[in-house]
Design a protein around this motif. Sequence first.
Motif, mmCIF file in Angstrom:
data_model
loop_
_atom_site.group_PDB
_atom_site.id
_atom_site.type_symbol
_atom_site.label_atom_id
_atom_site.label_comp_id
_atom_site.label_asym_id
_atom_site.label_seq_id
_atom_site.Cartn_x
_atom_site.Cartn_y
_atom_site.Cartn_z
ATOM 1 N N UNK A 1 0.780 -1.193 -0.070
ATOM 2 C CA UNK A 1 0.197 -0.070 0.012
ATOM 3 C C UNK A 1 0.881 1.026 0.068
ATOM 4 N N UNK A 2 0.644 1.993 -0.969
ATOM 5 C CA UNK A 2 1.250 3.411 -0.865
ATOM 6 C C UNK A 2 1.046 4.162 -0.040
ATOM 7 N N UNK A 3 -0.218 3.983 0.765
ATOM 8 C CA UNK A 3 -0.457 4.850 2.005
ATOM 9 C C UNK A 3 -0.101 4.764 3.313
ATOM 10 N N UNK A 4 0.032 5.757 3.833
ATOM 11 C CA UNK A 4 0.327 5.831 5.118
ATOM 12 C C UNK A 4 -0.503 4.926 6.097
ATOM 13 N N UNK A 5 0.111 4.119 7.088
ATOM 14 C CA UNK A 5 -0.797 2.964 7.788
ATOM 15 C C UNK A 5 -1.683 3.948 8.698
ATOM 16 N N UNK A 6 -1.441 4.673 9.490
ATOM 17 C CA UNK A 6 -2.455 5.430 10.291
ATOM 18 C C UNK A 6 -3.597 6.013 9.636
ATOM 19 N N UNK A 7 -3.319 6.567 8.525
ATOM 20 C CA UNK A 7 -4.145 7.305 7.578
ATOM 21 C C UNK A 7 -5.205 6.437 6.948
ATOM 22 N N UNK A 8 -4.522 5.506 6.421
ATOM 23 C CA UNK A 8 -5.553 4.252 5.880
ATOM 24 C C UNK A 8 -6.429 3.714 6.757
ATOM 25 N N UNK A 9 -5.782 3.309 8.035
ATOM 26 C CA UNK A 9 -6.914 2.497 8.969
ATOM 27 C C UNK A 9 -7.833 3.527 9.250
ATOM 28 N N UNK A 10 -7.235 4.752 9.681
ATOM 29 C CA UNK A 10 -8.450 5.707 10.159
ATOM 30 C C UNK A 10 -9.390 6.060 9.103
ATOM 31 N N UNK A 11 -8.912 5.944 7.741
ATOM 32 C CA UNK A 11 -10.027 6.241 6.809
ATOM 33 C C UNK A 11 -10.855 5.117 6.927
ATOM 34 N N UNK A 12 -10.561 3.836 7.034
ATOM 35 C CA UNK A 12 -11.522 2.477 7.283
ATOM 36 C C UNK A 12 -12.278 2.829 8.247
ATOM 37 N N UNK A 13 -11.959 3.204 9.333
ATOM 38 C CA UNK A 13 -12.679 3.415 10.604
ATOM 39 C C UNK A 13 -13.643 4.575 10.293
ATOM 40 N N UNK A 14 -13.335 5.578 9.731
ATOM 41 C CA UNK A 14 -14.284 6.768 9.637
ATOM 42 C C UNK A 14 -15.494 6.178 8.716
ATOM 43 N N UNK A 15 -15.150 5.345 7.400
ATOM 44 C CA UNK A 15 -16.095 4.814 6.562
ATOM 45 C C UNK A 15 -16.998 4.097 7.324
#
Lengths: 752, 78
Positions: A422-436
């Motif tokens: 994943x090109x994304x940063x882990x915290x931001x990616x996880x946060x994005x999933x949580x927000x969704x």
Amino acid sequence: MQNYQQELQREQAYFEEILALVDARLEKKRASGRQGRGGLLTSQKEMWDGAAHSSADFDAAVELSQYQEELALRTASYLTDVEEVQTLERMRDSPYFARVDFRESGEAEAAGIYIGRRSLLDESTHAVRIFDWRAPIAGLFYRYERGPAQYEAPGGTIRGDVSLKRQYEIKRGRFEYFFDANVEITDEFLKKLLAKNAPSKMVSIVETIQKDQDAIIRDSQNELLMVQGAAGSGKTSVALHRVAYLMYRGLSSGLSSHQIVILSPSALFSDYISGVLPELGEKNVQTLAFEDLCGRVLGGDLPQMQTKHQLFEELITCADAGEKALLKAGVEFKASQTFIIMLRRLAVRYQRRLVPFCDVLYHRRQLFDRQLLKERLLRRDARIPAAAGLQQIETMILREVREENKSRLEELERFARRYPEHAYEVPAFARMLSIRENRLLLARIRSFTRIDYAALYRRMFHDKNLFYALAKGLTLPENAEEIRRRTDALPAPAPPRYEDALALTFLKAVLAGCDAYGDIRQVVVDEAQDCCPIHFEILNLLFPRAKYTVLGDLHQTIEKEAPPAFYEDVRHILNKKTSTLLTLSKSFRCTRQIIAFSGRFLEGPSGQECFGRDGAPPEIFSAAGRDLLDRQLAAFIRELGAQGYRSVCVLCKSLAAAEELYERMGASAGAALMDGTRPAALSGICIAPIYMAKGLEFDAALVYDADDVHYHTADDKKLLYIAATRALHRLALFYVGKPSRFLSGGGQEDAL
Amino acid sequence: MILQQVARLLAEILGEGEEGITEETAFTPEYGIQPIDAAALVIAVEKKFHLTVYDDEAACFATVGDVVRYIEASQGDK
């Protein structure tokens, strides 16, 4: 003759004294006002020059706020001075209008009580030189002729004798004349006043309040005061003066202008009456139309509703009798007590059975069980409205979710780290999933914690079983099924019909409560005859702590028949501890001739008295064709203008008709169209639909198209009554073809 | 001022200038903002303003203005 001269001298001397007093006070206030303004300007300048402008510096911010506080105090005191100067200037124009000589029982001498719009205290002697017309002692003037009299003082009832009643004509600071009042003379005075041109805005009537009007104005016994007043009896004037009186009393009882609400039939009407309270030296009080109340309760939930005027227009212009009957039946049904019961039942049923609770799952476990949530709602404190109860549940659920969210986020981060591509940063990616996830969860939760009132209301009509279950044991109108189907077929979302908007307002008020008007202590409802049970039920919910003054005229309902028990129904719904119904049967507006003529548009004897002013008899004009009729109308209008009549209203049955007429000859006649979108130009010539001109008055009223095609039903007859009673001095009717059967004073009306 | 700070944070995340960012800027592809950028903004805002933003609240942020108002409201409570 000599006596009069002596009296005149004495009165003029007194007048000079009073003027001197007012002038002295005025000078003092003006000086202090000038000083205050100077001080204000200096403070403002200091503040801007001295204080720093950025609030990042804490000390500077404190200094700024101190300046602002001082500024606020100076401004308030300055404004008070300005207001007082205005009051004193008004007083200087006309400091008093009446005098009563009253000898208290047990006293040797009578005291002269001067009465004006405002009281005036002599600061050096502490004597009251002029009494406010609302003071208890001033009531002596309105209620009694010469002879025994009494009034209520704070200490108790004061009894005595009135030996003199005198009225003054003082204008623009000049003493014109006075006269000693007995019934005949005051009537003459009033006649003279009424013979003038109609003002373009309603004016106050303090000098000429009649005894029965006074009783209504000063009533403080009843929590619900109902007034059935004939056209032109001064109902609205009385209501406004009552408001002024209540505010005066409120100085001691704690009622202020923002605790009073006037329910007016339309914005146009509100504008018409907006001059009275300021003229009486009071601030204006909130004036609302029912549509405003609905808007406030429903908020952004719903698009602009159909207004009452639009509903009237729809009914009046409906050509098909069957369609019209159905429309009316629908409106009547949805405003009725039966329907209110159904709506209440719907609210209960919603909480017990219809809320779509679902299990709340998050982070692989069930946080809440649907049954548990439902029980929580049903077992809440009964004083909390359903919507608030559901909101509490939402808060409770979210609290749990937020707790769980921490570990859920950790799990999501672990998940994200397993995929290094994943090109994304882990915290931001996880946060994005949580927000969704939360977004989806929130939508699910809100599907049962937020009430969709419009959907619930539609469901009532869409679900046939539900509809009839709610109606169990109640008597439905015979076309109830037709009404149900039609309501179901209405497109949504769409601007709700007037009667549906009312029902929705009621439903939401029951389920969500409404705090917006908790402060209101006095509600004045004008043109109450156009209100139905549901209106009053809504008022009950919105103004729980208020007392009411309800005014109407059962002869002036539009497109409906007022039930004979109308006021009884109102009393029953508002359910106040003390209530009474008073009548104002004397009409002051129209001439004797016009009142007599308009009587033919009433069912049965009207019981209507007339003040007895004479004028020209009403005229009826007919022409062979429309062009000819228009020319006759134009000529008549010109003639009225030449005779000095300033406000003329051409009354049409509907707005559509008024617009048509305006198209044809509005500009050439110099007329304005009253369509409700602009403030009404009440002086000059206007063309208006009858229902819009209700409550207003004009020097001359001209009824256009008074033929049988336009006016043949019972409802049409009432429209003619309303139209005819708009005129102060002149009334004329114009028609082509066959005259309306009601013009001749006979004729059976058609069913619809 | 808060708007400026939030705009700066967002600009850093997007790798663009902050001039085009206003209160109306929405977290949608039209504005060149992906969901992950919005999530990164939430994290950055928490750090910069010392706040905790709950994810159910973050789910309701549709525009930069929503974020700004949220921050203002939280600061008002302090």
